[in-house]
Design a protein around this motif. Structure first.
Motif, PDB file in Angstrom:
ATOM      1  N   THR A   1     -46.203  24.281  -0.665  1.00  6.49           N
ATOM      2  CA  THR A   1     -47.032  25.420   0.137  1.00  6.49           C
ATOM      3  C   THR A   1     -46.025  26.527   0.889  1.00  6.49           C
ATOM      4  OG1 THR A   1     -46.464  23.981   2.249  1.00  6.49           O
ATOM      5  CG2 THR A   1     -48.336  23.400   0.537  1.00  6.49           C
ATOM      6  N   ILE A   2     -46.635  27.203   1.751  1.00  4.82           N
ATOM      7  CA  ILE A   2     -45.911  28.165   2.409  1.00  4.82           C
ATOM      8  C   ILE A   2     -45.456  27.882   3.821  1.00  4.82           C
ATOM      9  CG2 ILE A   2     -46.429  30.322   0.966  1.00  4.82           C
ATOM     10  CD1 ILE A   2     -48.442  30.967   2.894  1.00  4.82           C
ATOM     11  N   GLY A   3     -45.211  26.632   3.852  1.00  3.92           N
ATOM     12  CA  GLY A   3     -44.595  25.924   5.217  1.00  3.92           C
ATOM     13  C   GLY A   3     -45.379  24.759   5.798  1.00  3.92           C
ATOM     14  N   THR A   4     -44.975  24.205   6.854  1.00  2.00           N
ATOM     15  CA  THR A   4     -45.633  23.223   7.448  1.00  2.00           C
ATOM     16  C   THR A   4     -46.822  23.477   7.899  1.00  2.00           C
ATOM     17  OG1 THR A   4     -43.696  22.164   8.185  1.00  2.00           O
ATOM     18  CG2 THR A   4     -45.661  21.548   9.297  1.00  2.00           C
ATOM     19  N   GLN A   5     -47.233  24.662   8.587  1.00  2.00           N
ATOM     20  CA  GLN A   5     -48.453  25.235   9.266  1.00  2.00           C
ATOM     21  C   GLN A   5     -49.296  25.402   7.993  1.00  2.00           C
ATOM     22  OE1 GLN A   5     -45.395  26.213  10.128  1.00  2.00           O
ATOM     23  NE2 GLN A   5     -45.449  26.909  12.234  1.00  2.00           N
ATOM     24  N   ASN A   6     -48.954  25.905   6.842  1.00  2.00           N
ATOM     25  CA  ASN A   6     -49.763  26.173   5.792  1.00  2.00           C
ATOM     26  C   ASN A   6     -50.299  24.777   5.218  1.00  2.00           C
ATOM     27  OD1 ASN A   6     -49.514  26.934   2.300  1.00  2.00           O
ATOM     28  ND2 ASN A   6     -51.284  27.531   3.610  1.00  2.00           N
ATOM     29  N   SER A   7     -49.457  23.783   5.192  1.00  2.00           N
ATOM     30  CA  SER A   7     -49.700  22.537   4.728  1.00  2.00           C
ATOM     31  C   SER A   7     -50.900  21.570   5.388  1.00  2.00           C
ATOM     32  CB  SER A   7     -48.732  21.497   4.685  1.00  2.00           C
ATOM     33  OG  SER A   7     -47.482  21.938   3.839  1.00  2.00           O
ATOM     34  N   LEU A   8     -50.636  22.105   6.813  1.00  5.88           N
ATOM     35  CA  LEU A   8     -51.545  21.437   7.841  1.00  5.88           C
ATOM     36  C   LEU A   8     -53.028  22.074   7.764  1.00  5.88           C
ATOM     37  CD1 LEU A   8     -49.435  20.921  11.270  1.00  5.88           C
ATOM     38  CD2 LEU A   8     -50.375  18.929   9.588  1.00  5.88           C
ATOM     39  N   TYR A   9     -53.007  23.424   7.498  1.00  8.36           N
ATOM     40  CA  TYR A   9     -54.276  24.146   7.680  1.00  8.36           C
ATOM     41  C   TYR A   9     -55.134  23.745   6.304  1.00  8.36           C
ATOM     42  CZ  TYR A   9     -57.408  28.132   8.345  1.00  8.36           C
ATOM     43  OH  TYR A   9     -58.618  28.797   8.445  1.00  8.36           O
ATOM     44  N   LEU A  10     -54.255  23.641   5.207  1.00 11.19           N
ATOM     45  CA  LEU A  10     -54.907  23.157   3.763  1.00 11.19           C
ATOM     46  C   LEU A  10     -55.667  21.642   4.083  1.00 11.19           C
ATOM     47  CD1 LEU A  10     -51.995  24.221   0.999  1.00 11.19           C
ATOM     48  CD2 LEU A  10     -54.680  24.997   1.283  1.00 11.19           C
ATOM     49  N   LEU A  11     -54.810  20.923   4.788  1.00 12.17           N
ATOM     50  CA  LEU A  11     -55.339  19.568   5.161  1.00 12.17           C
ATOM     51  C   LEU A  11     -56.517  19.551   5.850  1.00 12.17           C
ATOM     52  CD1 LEU A  11     -52.134  17.585   5.247  1.00 12.17           C
ATOM     53  CD2 LEU A  11     -53.853  17.245   3.427  1.00 12.17           C
ATOM     54  N   ALA A  12     -56.484  20.236   6.986  1.00 12.25           N
ATOM     55  CA  ALA A  12     -57.668  20.611   8.008  1.00 12.25           C
ATOM     56  C   ALA A  12     -58.739  20.858   7.228  1.00 12.25           C
ATOM     57  CB  ALA A  12     -57.021  21.333   9.176  1.00 12.25           C
TER      58      ALA A  12
ATOM     59  N   GLY B   1     -43.066  18.395   4.065  1.00 11.51           N
ATOM     60  CA  GLY B   1     -41.543  18.655   4.055  1.00 11.51           C
ATOM     61  C   GLY B   1     -41.466  20.161   4.177  1.00 11.51           C
ATOM     62  N   SER B   2     -40.396  20.442   4.578  1.00  9.15           N
ATOM     63  CA  SER B   2     -40.129  21.974   4.763  1.00  9.15           C
ATOM     64  C   SER B   2     -38.669  22.352   4.339  1.00  9.15           C
ATOM     65  CB  SER B   2     -40.360  22.521   6.402  1.00  9.15           C
ATOM     66  OG  SER B   2     -39.804  23.735   6.468  1.00  9.15           O
ATOM     67  N   MET B   3     -38.671  23.394   3.480  1.00 10.95           N
ATOM     68  CA  MET B   3     -37.356  23.986   3.117  1.00 10.95           C
ATOM     69  C   MET B   3     -36.967  25.138   4.061  1.00 10.95           C
ATOM     70  SD  MET B   3     -36.852  22.417   0.548  1.00 10.95           S
ATOM     71  CE  MET B   3     -35.331  23.284  -0.318  1.00 10.95           C
TER      72      MET B   3
ATOM     73  N   LEU C   1     -37.903  31.896   5.136  1.00 11.07           N
ATOM     74  CA  LEU C   1     -38.284  31.555   3.703  1.00 11.07           C
ATOM     75  C   LEU C   1     -39.536  31.194   3.672  1.00 11.07           C
ATOM     76  CD1 LEU C   1     -37.193  31.175   0.635  1.00 11.07           C
ATOM     77  CD2 LEU C   1     -36.475  28.826   1.308  1.00 11.07           C
ATOM     78  N   ARG C   2     -40.351  30.477   4.493  1.00  9.79           N
ATOM     79  CA  ARG C   2     -41.541  30.225   4.392  1.00  9.79           C
ATOM     80  C   ARG C   2     -41.895  29.178   3.257  1.00  9.79           C
ATOM     81  NH1 ARG C   2     -41.522  29.082   8.635  1.00  9.79           N
ATOM     82  NH2 ARG C   2     -43.436  28.064   8.604  1.00  9.79           N
ATOM     83  N   MET C   3     -41.345  28.254   2.846  1.00  7.95           N
ATOM     84  CA  MET C   3     -41.779  27.263   1.723  1.00  7.95           C
ATOM     85  C   MET C   3     -41.544  25.803   2.319  1.00  7.95           C
ATOM     86  SD  MET C   3     -39.995  27.453  -1.854  1.00  7.95           S
ATOM     87  CE  MET C   3     -40.408  29.019  -2.174  1.00  7.95           C
ATOM     88  N   GLY C   4     -42.606  25.102   2.063  1.00  6.42           N
ATOM     89  CA  GLY C   4     -42.757  23.667   2.281  1.00  6.42           C
ATOM     90  C   GLY C   4     -43.203  22.848   1.018  1.00  6.42           C
ATOM     91  N   PHE C   5     -43.633  21.751   1.217  1.00  6.85           N
ATOM     92  CA  PHE C   5     -44.211  20.907   0.206  1.00  6.85           C
ATOM     93  C   PHE C   5     -44.937  19.959   0.754  1.00  6.85           C
ATOM     94  CE2 PHE C   5     -39.782  19.703   0.861  1.00  6.85           C
ATOM     95  CZ  PHE C   5     -39.816  18.512   1.042  1.00  6.85           C
ATOM     96  N   MET C   6     -45.793  19.405  -0.065  1.00  9.58           N
ATOM     97  CA  MET C   6     -46.464  17.885   0.361  1.00  9.58           C
ATOM     98  C   MET C   6     -46.597  16.977  -0.729  1.00  9.58           C
ATOM     99  SD  MET C   6     -50.729  17.981   1.530  1.00  9.58           S
ATOM    100  CE  MET C   6     -50.363  20.039   1.958  1.00  9.58           C
ATOM    101  N   VAL C   7     -46.508  16.053  -0.258  1.00  4.73           N
ATOM    102  CA  VAL C   7     -46.456  14.521  -1.293  1.00  4.73           C
ATOM    103  C   VAL C   7     -47.595  13.833  -0.955  1.00  4.73           C
ATOM    104  CG1 VAL C   7     -45.144  12.632  -2.362  1.00  4.73           C
ATOM    105  CG2 VAL C   7     -43.891  14.845  -1.577  1.00  4.73           C
ATOM    106  N   ALA C   8     -48.459  13.426  -1.734  1.00  5.66           N
ATOM    107  CA  ALA C   8     -49.661  12.723  -1.484  1.00  5.66           C
ATOM    108  C   ALA C   8     -50.353  11.928  -2.721  1.00  5.66           C
ATOM    109  CB  ALA C   8     -50.759  13.222  -0.620  1.00  5.66           C
ATOM    110  N   ASP C   9     -51.176  11.257  -2.546  1.00  3.56           N
ATOM    111  CA  ASP C   9     -52.064  10.712  -3.691  1.00  3.56           C
ATOM    112  C   ASP C   9     -52.498  11.744  -4.681  1.00  3.56           C
ATOM    113  OD1 ASP C   9     -53.628   8.302  -4.876  1.00  3.56           O
ATOM    114  OD2 ASP C   9     -55.209  10.055  -4.721  1.00  3.56           O
ATOM    115  N   GLU C  10     -52.346  11.618  -6.045  1.00  4.35           N
ATOM    116  CA  GLU C  10     -52.695  12.559  -6.905  1.00  4.35           C
ATOM    117  C   GLU C  10     -54.023  13.456  -6.867  1.00  4.35           C
ATOM    118  OE1 GLU C  10     -53.509  12.893 -11.799  1.00  4.35           O
ATOM    119  OE2 GLU C  10     -52.585  11.042 -11.004  1.00  4.35           O
TER     120      GLU C  10
END
Length: 489
Positions: A198-209, A327-329, A337-346
Motif C-alpha cells: 500500500t502507500i502507507g498506514t493511512q492508505n491501508s486503513l482506508y482500504l479496510l474501512a 506495517g510501514s516502510m 517514501l509512503r510505502m506500507g504493506f498489509m498481511v491477512a487472510d488470502e
C-alpha cells in the motif's frame, strides 16, 4: 526583456545545469520566449547567469537533442516552431459575477477538512528544537546506497519489471523480501498471496474501512489514539467505540466484545508509547476468538524498535486468521517514501487488491523495486542498526533531560523503545497555548488533545518526538521548553 526572464535564484543543493535547463524549458513551454528571435549566445548567457560557458553549451545541446530548440547556421539557437504559443492558448474565462459561481460546500457529501488533525508545519526544519514526531534527521539517510539501488533498478536487467503496468499485482521481489526478511522478525510467516503493498498506514486503513465498514459496523479504537484512524473510520459512518488505555496499553474488558473490528497499536501505543502487556495480549486474542472480533494490528514502528527482545506481533500468535497486520516502510526508511504493506487472510487480500485497482492500481513499481533492492543488498539492515543506535542515544538524553527539567510532567517511566515521549502538564495548563508560545522560541511540540476523541478532551497532555532533532539539541531544547512552561504556571 530576456534579461528579466532569464534571472535565476540558484539553489545550492541542486546542480546549475539542472536548474538552468529546467528554467529554459519552463520559459519555452509557457510561451515566454519568441520563436523568431535568437536565444542569447552561450557566452552571453553564461555571463548573464554567472556560470561557465561549457555548462551553457551542454544545456543548449541537450535542448536541441530533445527538440526544444534548433541551431540555425550563423544565426544561433531558436525555439522550435512546435512550441509557438498562440494568443488563444493559455487564456481562461474569469467569472466575476458571484451569483454564477458554484457552491461547492453544499455539494460535498463529506467534509474531511472539518475533522481535527495533527498539525505539522511544513517549515519544521527551520525550528531550532524540532520535537516533532514521525520525521527523521535527513543527514543520516544513506543517499549513496539509495542512489545505487535507483541505478540498479533502471538497468536492463531490472527495468522490465517496473516499466510495464502490473495492473493489480506488486513487485514479486519486494513481496519476497518482506515475506522472508522483515515479517519473520515479528514472528510472522505468510505466503505471497497473503501480502499486499500500500502507500502507507493511512492508505491501508482506508482500504479496510472502505471494504469492511458501514453505519452498522462497530469499530473499537484506543482513546487516546491515532487520530487518522479515527477520522478514516468516521468517514464511513462507522459506529465507533472508544476504549481507554493505561500504562499497559489498551484495557481489555467486556466493552470490546460487541465490536466487529478492533484497531490497536500494541508495540507502542499511539500516542502514549505504552507497550501492551503479555496478559492483555493473550486476553485480546481469546476475546477475539470467543466473540468473533477481528483485530487490526498497526505495527508502524516495528523495524525501528530499540528494544533488544521486543514482543512478537499479535499476528504471530494468530491461529484463526483474525488479525490483520499493517506495517510501514515510511518509519524505517523515510517518511516521504509512503510505502506500507498489509498481511491477512488470502480472501481478504484478494478483495483489497480488487479495491486498490479501482483507486490507483498499485504503488509505483519503480519505487517498489528500489526498496526491494535496498533490502536485498543489505543497505536496509545497515541503516537500521545506525538509526536504532542513534535513537537509543537520543532516548537516553530525553529521559535524562526530562528528569532534570520536567520531572513532574512524566506520565510513566521513559524506558520504551518508542521515538516519542508522552507527558502531562500540570492541571489547568493548556498545551495548545504552550505550543504556540514555544513556536515563537523555535521549539516545536505536539499538543495532546487532538489524540482524544471525547467531546471535551483533556488539554494538558503533549507529545515530544526526538527522531528529527539533533542529539546535542535535546538538553538545551528541554531547558528552553521548561522556561516556556514556567510562564504558564
Amino acid at each position: 526583456m530576456l534579461e528579466h526572464y532569464l534571472h535565476i535564484e540558484f539553489d545550492p543543493e541542486r546542480t546549475l545545469q539542472d536548474q538552468v535547463r529546467e528554467h529554459l524549458v519552463d520559459l519555452i513551454l509557457s510561451g515566454c520566449l519568441p520563436v523568431d528571435k535568437a536565444l542569447p549566445s552561450s557566452r552571453r548567457l553564461a555571463s548573464m547567469l554567472g556560470i561557465s560557458r561549457n555548462t551553457v553549451v551542454l544545456i543548449y545541446e541537450s535542448l536541441v537533442d530533445n527538440g526544444f530548440i534548433e541551431s540555425r547556421p550563423r544565426k544561433g539557437y531558436f525555439v522550435t516552431n512546435t512550441y509557438q504559443v498562440s494568443e488563444a492558448i493559455g487564456t481562461k474565462t474569469v467569472h466575476t459575477d458571484s451569483s454564477t459561481s458554484l457552491n461547492w460546500h453544499q455539494r460535498f457529501k463529506k467534509h474531511p477538512s472539518d475533522q481535527p488533525n495533527i498539525v505539522k508545519p511544513n517549515n519544521w526544519l527551520g525550528f531550532e528544537y524540532p520535537f516533532i514526531y514521525g520525521q527523521v534527521q535527513h543527514e543520516f539517510f544513506p543517499l549513496e546506497q539509495w542512489r545505487d539501488c535507483a541505478r540498479k533498478s533502471m538497468s536492463g536487467r531490472w527495468n522490465k519489471y517496473w516499466i510495464n503496468d502490473l495492473v493489480d499485482s506488486d513487485d514479486p521481489m519486494l513481496i519476497e523480501q518482506l515475506r522472508t526478511r522483515l515479517l519473520p522478525r515479528r514472528g510472522i510467516y505468510a505466503e505471497p498471496n497473503e501480502i499486499i503493498i500500500t502507500i502507507g498506514t493511512q492508505n491501508s486503513l482506508y482500504l479496510l474501512a472502505n471494504l469492511l465498514c458501514n453505519r452498522d459496523t462497530r469499530v473499537g479504537l484506543e482513546d487516546p489514539g491515532f487520530r487518522d484512524a479515527h477520522n478514516i473510520f468516521a468517514q464511513f459512518d462507522t459506529d465507533l467505540h472508544l476504549q481507554p488505555v493505561d500504562e499497559d496499553g489498551i484495557i481489555v474488558d467486556e466493552r470490546l466484545q460487541a465490536c466487529d473490528y478492533l484497531y490497536v497499536t500494541p508495540s507502542h501505543q499511539v500516542p502514549t508509547g505504552a507497550e501492551l502487556s503479555e496478559e492483555r495480549r493473550q486476553a485480546l486474542l481469546e476475546m477475539s476468538s470467543a466473540h468473533d472480533v477481528v483485530i487490526i494490528e498497526d505495527d508502524y514502528d516495528a523495524e525501528i524498535n530499540m528494544q533488544k527482545t521486543p514482543k512478537p506481533a499479535l499476528k504471530a500468535r494468530d491461529t484463526e486468521n483474525r488479525v490483520i497486520y499493517i506495517g510501514s516502510m515510511s518509519k524505517s526508511i523515510s517518511p516521504g517514501l509512503r510505502m506500507g504493506f498489509m498481511v491477512a487472510d488470502e480472501e481478504l487480500i484478494s478483495e483489497i487488491r480488487s479495491l486498490r485497482r479501482l483507486m490507483y492500481r498499485h504503488p509505483p513499481v519503480n519505487n517498489q523495486r528500489q526498496v526491494a533492492l535496498f533490502l536485498s543488498l543489505g543497505y536496509y539492515d545497515t541503516y537500521l542498526r545506525k538509526i536504532r543506535e542513534l535513537n537509543a542515544s537520543k532516548l537516553e538524553r530525553m529521559a535524562s533531560a526530562i528528569d532534570r527539567h520536567l520531572p513532574e510532567m512524566k506520565t510513566t517511566e521513559i524506558t520504551s523503545g518508542a521515538t516519542s515521549v508522552w507527558l502531562s502538564a500540570p492541571p489547568g495548563v493548556d498545551t495548545e497555548a504552550v505550543s504556540w508560545a514555544a513556536a515563537k522560541n523555535s521549539i516545536l511540540i505536539e499538543p495532546g488533545a487532538v489524540h482524544f476523541s471525547q467531546p471535551e478532551p483533556p488539554n494538558h497532555y503533549f507529545r515530544l518526538g526526538f527522531s528529527a532533532i539533533a542529539n546535542h539539541k535535546i538538553e538545551p531544547g528541554i531547558q528552553a521548553l521548561k522556561r516556556t512552561f514556567d510562564a504558564f504556571l
